[in-house]
Design a protein around this motif. Structure first.
Motif, short mmCIF file in Angstrom:
data_model
loop_
_atom_site.label_atom_id
_atom_site.label_comp_id
_atom_site.label_asym_id
_atom_site.label_seq_id
_atom_site.Cartn_x
_atom_site.Cartn_y
_atom_site.Cartn_z
N PRO A 1 55.03 23.23 32.64
CA PRO A 1 53.79 22.52 32.99
C PRO A 1 52.62 22.96 32.12
O PRO A 1 52.49 24.13 31.78
CB PRO A 1 53.55 22.88 34.45
N ASN A 2 51.74 21.99 31.79
CA ASN A 2 50.55 22.32 31.02
C ASN A 2 49.46 22.85 31.96
O ASN A 2 49.71 23.10 33.13
CB ASN A 2 50.08 21.10 30.22
N ASP A 3 48.24 23.02 31.45
CA ASP A 3 47.15 23.60 32.24
C ASP A 3 46.77 22.73 33.45
O ASP A 3 46.20 23.22 34.41
CB ASP A 3 45.92 23.84 31.36
N ALA B 1 54.15 18.05 33.53
CA ALA B 1 55.33 18.39 32.73
C ALA B 1 55.94 17.10 32.21
O ALA B 1 55.58 16.00 32.64
CB ALA B 1 56.34 19.17 33.57
N GLY B 2 56.88 17.24 31.30
CA GLY B 2 57.54 16.06 30.75
C GLY B 2 58.99 16.33 30.44
O GLY B 2 59.45 17.48 30.46
N LYS C 1 50.64 6.43 28.20
CA LYS C 1 50.77 5.77 26.90
C LYS C 1 51.56 6.62 25.91
O LYS C 1 51.97 6.15 24.87
CB LYS C 1 49.40 5.43 26.33
N ASN C 2 51.79 7.89 26.26
CA ASN C 2 52.52 8.80 25.36
C ASN C 2 54.03 8.71 25.49
O ASN C 2 54.75 9.26 24.66
CB ASN C 2 52.04 10.23 25.58
N THR C 3 54.51 8.04 26.53
CA THR C 3 55.96 7.88 26.71
C THR C 3 56.54 7.16 25.49
O THR C 3 55.99 6.16 25.04
CB THR C 3 56.27 7.10 28.00
N PRO D 1 49.86 16.14 23.56
CA PRO D 1 49.12 14.91 23.82
C PRO D 1 47.85 15.14 24.66
O PRO D 1 46.86 14.44 24.48
CB PRO D 1 50.09 14.01 24.58
N GLY D 2 47.85 16.14 25.55
CA GLY D 2 46.67 16.41 26.38
C GLY D 2 45.47 16.82 25.55
O GLY D 2 44.34 16.41 25.81
#
Length: 128
Positions: free
Chosen positions: A30-32, A36-37, A66-68, A92-93
């Protein structure tokens, strides 16, 4: 004495095992923001790339973004022994691209990215 055919067969099996090592899908740390991805790795011209196939919020619900479908990891060279380098990773974030390297050990992928002297490492796990 080993036969050349047997030696060739072992070489092919070992090569196939190494080629399949990074293939598949990994769940990012997970990011900040707690998101998660899932990143799916594939061969991109003799190197390895990874595209974002799904994103999740901190509660685990799927996010539409939109990043998918976009590459998160690009142009990684397989150095053998589970080590990959020479590519980039895109956050991407933050909309930043970092020089990257990765180390695969079993179902765990250590992903490091750097801009100048600032580096960050995440641990991704194989999802499938």
């Amino acid at each position: 004495m080993k036969s050349p055919a047997l030696a060739a067969a072992f070489a092919l099996i070992a090569g196939a095992a190494m080629a399949d090592g990074i293939s598949g899908t990994f769940r990012t740390q997970p990011n900040d923001q707690g998101q998660a991805g899932l990143v799916e790795f594939y061969d991109c011209g003799g190197k390895y790339c990874g595209k974002l196939i799904k994103s999740f919020d901190k509660a685990g619900a799927e996010l539409k973004t939109k990043n998918t479908g976009k590459n998160i990891v690009a142009n990684m060279t397989d150095n053998g022994g589970g080590s990959f380098s020479g590519g980039t990773i895109w956050d991407p974030g933050a909309d930043r691209t970092y020089r990257s390297k990765m180390v695969l050990s079993g179902n765990t992928l250590k992903v490091s990215g750097c801009i100048a002297v600032f580096c960050r490492t995440q641990t991704w796990t194989r999802a499938r």
